[in-house]
Design an enzyme around this catalytic site. Structure first.
Site, PDB file in Angstrom:
ATOM      1  N   LYS A  60      40.417  46.612   7.613  1.00 16.33           N
ATOM      2  CA  LYS A  60      39.267  47.118   8.374  1.00 16.33           C
ATOM      3  C   LYS A  60      39.571  48.450   9.053  1.00 16.33           C
ATOM      4  O   LYS A  60      38.783  49.384   8.992  1.00 16.33           O
ATOM      5  CB  LYS A  60      38.827  46.054   9.386  1.00 16.33           C
ATOM      6  N   ASP A  80      33.750  44.435   9.995  1.00 15.30           N
ATOM      7  CA  ASP A  80      34.147  43.823  11.264  1.00 15.30           C
ATOM      8  C   ASP A  80      33.341  42.534  11.459  1.00 15.30           C
ATOM      9  O   ASP A  80      32.640  42.093  10.557  1.00 15.30           O
ATOM     10  CB  ASP A  80      33.919  44.802  12.411  1.00 15.30           C
TER      11      ASP A  80
END
Length: 281
Positions: A215, A234
DNA sequence: TGCCAGGCGACGC
DNA sequence: GCGTCGCATGGC
């Protein structure tokens, strides 16, 4: 427009909201003030900006000069978000998200700052990220003017210890910041090269940093290195994808996944429509 | 109070 | 390879 000046009007033709762009969680150093102004530091430029009818007014606050090109690049004005939006709107669900905040653009931030900011972002909330970034700049960034600090260079952090980062109150992320600083300062990681490197190589290179996983790497690539095909996942995006796109992102988003992501992130967090249409769990 | 936040690393299986 | 847990800190 290319004249060196202390105050500039950057013309904007389409798809731009300064407030939405600066408040949507992609950057952490702009502060909203009265009268529609936002004050901040970009690289070594301390300034305030405001949206007016025909564009963005940028006003230098230091004895600073810069050129319009700098801000055109920062606000990503060289590409047509109208084209991106037209493509995304081929899918009705993406169209909903795209219309919720049509003026969001992906800022082209300095890569090192984006990388560190998103290392700090993990398991954290936007308000606290802003606080930690502010303390990082105040502590180690070097003054541009009285009380105004640049984002610290990797070289300024690489020799520090986690104890010395304690005033940031960044918790377990302190060691991650230092590892990133060491790799970039030593040249082991060349961030600029990742602008054009094959995407999977760039992802792997970033993930060699302790505390950088899929991420954070995706965020550094999208927000810092201009890779618009990156798609950070996320907790908000996982929520949005599960409820809106159980079979994955529609193919019309190919090439501008990052723009779609920013629309969806904002939509999932802030739109009453999202809760209404796609429900709470 | 407990839960959550723009995740990741370590560990067990 | 995949699921689970701990991690610092602070806001609600």
């Amino acid at each position: 427009m290319n004249d060196t000046a202390e105050k500039l009007l950057i013309p904007v033709r389409e798809c731009f909201s300064l407030a939405d762009t600066l408040n949507c969680g992609q950057c952490f150093r702009w502060q909203e003030q009265d009268g529609g102004w936002f004050e901040g530091v970009v690289e070594r430029h301390w300034c305030r900006v405001r949206q007016e009818e025909d564009g963005i007014v940028v006003e230098a606050l230091g004895g600073d000069d810069w050129q319009g090109d700098f801000w055109e690049a920062y606000f990503d004005l060289a590409v047509s978000y109208g084209d991106f939006r037209e493509r995304l709107c081929a899918d009705e669900r993406l169209a909903d998200a795209a219309w919720f905040a049509p003026g969001i653009r992906i800022l082209r931030q300095e890569p090192w700052e984006a990388l560190v900011s998103f290392i700090i972002s993990q398991n954290n909330n936007i308000g606290r990220i802003r606080g930690i970034v502010a303390r990082l700049c105040e502590s180690f960034g070097g003054a541009i003017a009285a009380g105004v600090y640049a984002f610290p260079l990797p070289q300024a952090l690489a020799g520090l210890t986690v104890e010395e980062l304690a005033p940031l109150r960044s918790g377990f992320r302190a060691g991650y910041i230092l590892d990133a600083a060491k790799q970039v300062a030593s040249g082991a990681l060349d961030l600029e090269a990742l602008r054009t490197a094959p995407l999977d190589e760039a992802r792997l290179a970033l993930q060699q940093i302790r505390g950088v996983g899929p991420k954070v790497a995706e965020c550094a690539l999208l927000y810092g290195l201009g890779r618009r095909e990156c798609f950070p996942m996320d907790v908000w995006m996982k929520r949005a994808m599960t409820r809106m796109f159980p079979d994955g992102l529609p193919s019309c988003a190919r090439g501008c996944e990052g723009v779609a992501q920013q629309y969806l992130f904002h939509y999932a967090r802030s739109s009453p429509d999202f809760a209404e249409k796609y429900g709470a769990e």
